[in-house]
Design a protein around this motif. Structure first.
Motif, PDB file in Angstrom:
ATOM      1  N   UNK A  62      87.712  34.230  19.397  1.00  0.00           N
ATOM      2  CA  UNK A  62      88.252  35.026  18.253  1.00  0.00           C
ATOM      3  C   UNK A  62      89.197  34.500  17.301  1.00  0.00           C
ATOM      4  N   UNK A  63      90.186  33.713  18.163  1.00  0.00           N
ATOM      5  CA  UNK A  63      91.155  32.815  17.293  1.00  0.00           C
ATOM      6  C   UNK A  63      90.559  31.637  16.713  1.00  0.00           C
ATOM      7  N   UNK A  64      89.591  30.853  17.405  1.00  0.00           N
ATOM      8  CA  UNK A  64      88.955  29.908  16.893  1.00  0.00           C
ATOM      9  C   UNK A  64      88.042  30.080  15.817  1.00  0.00           C
ATOM     10  N   UNK A  65      87.270  31.168  15.906  1.00  0.00           N
ATOM     11  CA  UNK A  65      86.573  31.501  14.894  1.00  0.00           C
ATOM     12  C   UNK A  65      87.133  31.850  13.483  1.00  0.00           C
ATOM     13  N   UNK A  66      88.370  32.586  13.692  1.00  0.00           N
ATOM     14  CA  UNK A  66      89.304  32.569  12.587  1.00  0.00           C
ATOM     15  C   UNK A  66      89.559  31.564  12.008  1.00  0.00           C
ATOM     16  N   UNK A  67      89.868  30.610  12.710  1.00  0.00           N
ATOM     17  CA  UNK A  67      90.429  29.284  12.185  1.00  0.00           C
ATOM     18  C   UNK A  67      89.421  28.657  11.470  1.00  0.00           C
ATOM     19  N   UNK A  68      88.075  28.480  12.075  1.00  0.00           N
ATOM     20  CA  UNK A  68      86.931  28.004  11.388  1.00  0.00           C
ATOM     21  C   UNK A  68      86.699  28.605  10.046  1.00  0.00           C
ATOM     22  N   UNK A  69      86.739  29.992   9.933  1.00  0.00           N
ATOM     23  CA  UNK A  69      86.449  30.478   8.860  1.00  0.00           C
ATOM     24  C   UNK A  69      87.614  30.150   7.786  1.00  0.00           C
ATOM     25  N   UNK A  83      78.093  22.169   9.661  1.00  0.00           N
ATOM     26  CA  UNK A  83      78.057  21.917  10.920  1.00  0.00           C
ATOM     27  C   UNK A  83      78.926  23.061  11.837  1.00  0.00           C
ATOM     28  N   UNK A  84      80.242  23.014  10.922  1.00  0.00           N
ATOM     29  CA  UNK A  84      81.141  24.124  11.678  1.00  0.00           C
ATOM     30  C   UNK A  84      80.738  25.405  11.587  1.00  0.00           C
ATOM     31  N   UNK A  85      79.848  25.880  10.696  1.00  0.00           N
ATOM     32  CA  UNK A  85      79.209  27.213  10.572  1.00  0.00           C
ATOM     33  C   UNK A  85      78.417  27.374  11.918  1.00  0.00           C
ATOM     34  N   UNK A  86      77.610  26.081  12.163  1.00  0.00           N
ATOM     35  CA  UNK A  86      76.738  26.149  13.301  1.00  0.00           C
ATOM     36  C   UNK A  86      77.206  26.456  14.863  1.00  0.00           C
ATOM     37  N   UNK A  87      78.678  25.638  14.655  1.00  0.00           N
ATOM     38  CA  UNK A  87      79.488  25.926  16.120  1.00  0.00           C
ATOM     39  C   UNK A  87      80.086  27.250  16.216  1.00  0.00           C
ATOM     40  N   UNK A  88      80.262  27.819  14.816  1.00  0.00           N
ATOM     41  CA  UNK A  88      80.722  29.444  14.870  1.00  0.00           C
ATOM     42  C   UNK A  88      79.608  30.152  15.492  1.00  0.00           C
ATOM     43  N   UNK A  89      78.398  30.194  14.896  1.00  0.00           N
ATOM     44  CA  UNK A  89      77.493  31.007  15.702  1.00  0.00           C
ATOM     45  C   UNK A  89      77.062  30.942  16.960  1.00  0.00           C
ATOM     46  N   UNK A  90      77.019  29.469  17.359  1.00  0.00           N
ATOM     47  CA  UNK A  90      76.614  29.079  18.891  1.00  0.00           C
ATOM     48  C   UNK A  90      78.042  29.790  19.673  1.00  0.00           C
ATOM     49  N   UNK A  91      79.096  29.669  19.342  1.00  0.00           N
ATOM     50  CA  UNK A  91      80.319  30.311  20.072  1.00  0.00           C
ATOM     51  C   UNK A  91      80.091  31.840  20.145  1.00  0.00           C
ATOM     52  N   UNK A  92      79.763  32.318  18.954  1.00  0.00           N
ATOM     53  CA  UNK A  92      79.578  33.754  18.929  1.00  0.00           C
ATOM     54  C   UNK A  92      78.255  34.267  19.773  1.00  0.00           C
ATOM     55  N   UNK A  93      77.322  33.468  19.913  1.00  0.00           N
ATOM     56  CA  UNK A  93      76.294  33.895  20.826  1.00  0.00           C
ATOM     57  C   UNK A  93      76.765  33.693  22.443  1.00  0.00           C
TER      58      UNK A  93
END
Length: 434
Positions: free
Chosen positions: A337-344, A410-420
């Motif tokens: 959750x923290x990593x996704x927040x930081x990315x967004x 690419x960062x968007x793609x990493x976010x989606x990979x982590x979510x899955x």
């Protein structure tokens, strides 16, 4: 070294220096400082024996230099606790139908037999008394195989028959094989007279060639190569070698194994070697400059590795593939959750920055967020590691002006990979659950 009753402690490697595209080049451009460094890698890996290919052509070109280089290698390796098994005969000199060119000599011709004897005698004078000499590997894959076909024997595994493209004239093929094996039987007798002390073996291509070659009773160690494709197939060869071990009362070594392109991964085959108590030599220590560098090797020239699981395997540690294996959860403490927040937030900042605002840090902030996610994905093994995300991040960081738009996508793609990977749904752009 005198024959041992057991070689199960051998964790070896085939070796050509990282800078050398082939063995001829290695011995003719021998670099002691590279050998010193790379034997240090072997010691750190827990490997304890080196298998080296000795080209007769290099010896014939400059005997004194060649023998000095071989001597230096054996002593340098032993200084690092690594013994040596020199391959005496290999290459086109010892195959039927060879063409005598580029300094090659057809050793199978009776009139050239004295050259083989002189060659081994020179090797014996040079390293035969070295403490680091483990055994003589008399020949590499002497069954006379060509790219067009492979051998077939009665009792050969059905899966090998299925993929065998047999020669049209099997009688002529057998005659060529026997020429090689007859040569080796005669050379073993000569080598025994010259060196009654050191152990010998033959690096057979397949386990099922050992008895047809009529050499099992003549050697001290039963040796085979195994690049088979599944645990069942590797195990079948192990069972055959176990039978031969019991029949001839001799120890077993697999002195070529491990190839990514043959469905023969190191950790799979080495786990079975440990189970059966067979010594082994992986192919090979270095990821060098030869055409095999995409499918063989543990270390790069700088000491980094392609796959840490290989390092674990050579040290006897293997992945848990049983029902007791525990899946990873990289979000156990909420890090995903923290990593996704930081990315967004990094993406939003890069997208919505006002005119005149300094954008020089956009790329570095995006990459910092990407690394946060990438480390979680790699630690949990949620992404392919042949080109890990962190390698791509470092590639961007080396660029003087990295493409910010490309990094955002690419960062968007990493976010989606982590979510899955973490089964995350309904997570807002600023970290709020919706």
């Amino acid at each position: 070294m005198r024959p041992l009753e057991d070689y199960s402690h051998i964790r070896g490697f085939n070796y050509t220096a990282s800078y050398a595209g082939n063995d001829v080049f290695f011995w003719e451009d021998y670099r002691p400082e590279v050998v010193e460094k790379e034997m240090g890698y072997a010691r750190r890996l827990g490997l304890n024996s080196a298998r080296i290919f000795l080209p007769y052509r290099s010896y014939r070109k400059n005997p004194e230099q060649f023998l000095n280089n071989v001597s230096d290698f054996v002593r340098t390796a032993w200084k690092h606790g690594v013994s040596t098994t020199p391959i005496v005969f290999f290459g086109r000199e010892f195959y039927p139908d060879m063409k005598e060119e580029d300094g090659a000599v057809d050793m199978l011709k009776p009139q050239n037999r004295h050259l083989s004897e002189e060659y081994f005698s020179a090797l014996h004078r040079t390293v035969g008394s070295e403490e680091g000499l483990l055994f003589w590997d008399i020949a590499n894959e002497p069954g006379y195989h060509t790219p067009e076909f492979v051998t077939y024997y009665p009792g050969e595994p059905e899966f090998r028959k299925e993929f065998s493209d047999l020669p049209e004239d099997m009688e002529a093929f057998r005659e060529k094989q026997e020429r090689v094996w007859s040569f080796l039987r005669e050379m073993i007798a000569y080598i025994r007279r010259v060196d009654p002390v050191n152990a010998i073996g033959i690096g057979n291509t397949f386990a099922y060639e050992i008895e047809p070659s009529k050499t099992a009773e003549l050697v001290d160690i039963l040796i085979y190569h195994d690049y088979f494709e599944t645990r069942g197939r590797v195990r079948q060869m192990c069972e055959l070698m176990k039978e031969l071990k019991e029949k001839y009362h001799k120890p077993v070594i697999n002195n070529e194994t491990g190839c990514l392109a043959r469905s023969n991964p190191y950790d799979m085959t080495l786990e079975l070697m440990k189970e059966y108590g067979f010594g082994f030599y992986v192919f090979e220590l270095m990821i060098g400059s030869s055409g095999w560098n995409r499918v063989h090797g543990i270390c790069y020239a700088d000491g980094t590795v392609r796959d840490p699981s290989v390092v674990a395997a050579v040290q006897g540690f293997f992945r848990n593939r049983s029902q007791t294996a525990i899946p990873t959860d990289v979000n156990q403490e909420g890090a995903a959750y923290k990593a996704i927040t930081m990315a967004m937030r990094a993406i939003e900042s890069a997208v919505n920055g006002h005119a005149g605002v300094d954008r020089s840090r956009d790329a570095s902030e995006l990459l910092e967020a990407a690394e946060y996610i990438a480390n979680l994905l790699e630690a949990g093994e949620h992404v392919p590691m042949h080109y890990p995300p962190t390698a791509r991040i470092e590639a961007y960081r080396r660029q003087e002006n990295p493409n910010t738009e490309e990094i955002k996508d690419w960062l968007y793609e990493l976010v989606e990979t982590l979510k899955r990977a973490c089964h995350i749904v309904g997570f807002g752009s600023h970290g709020s659950r919706i």
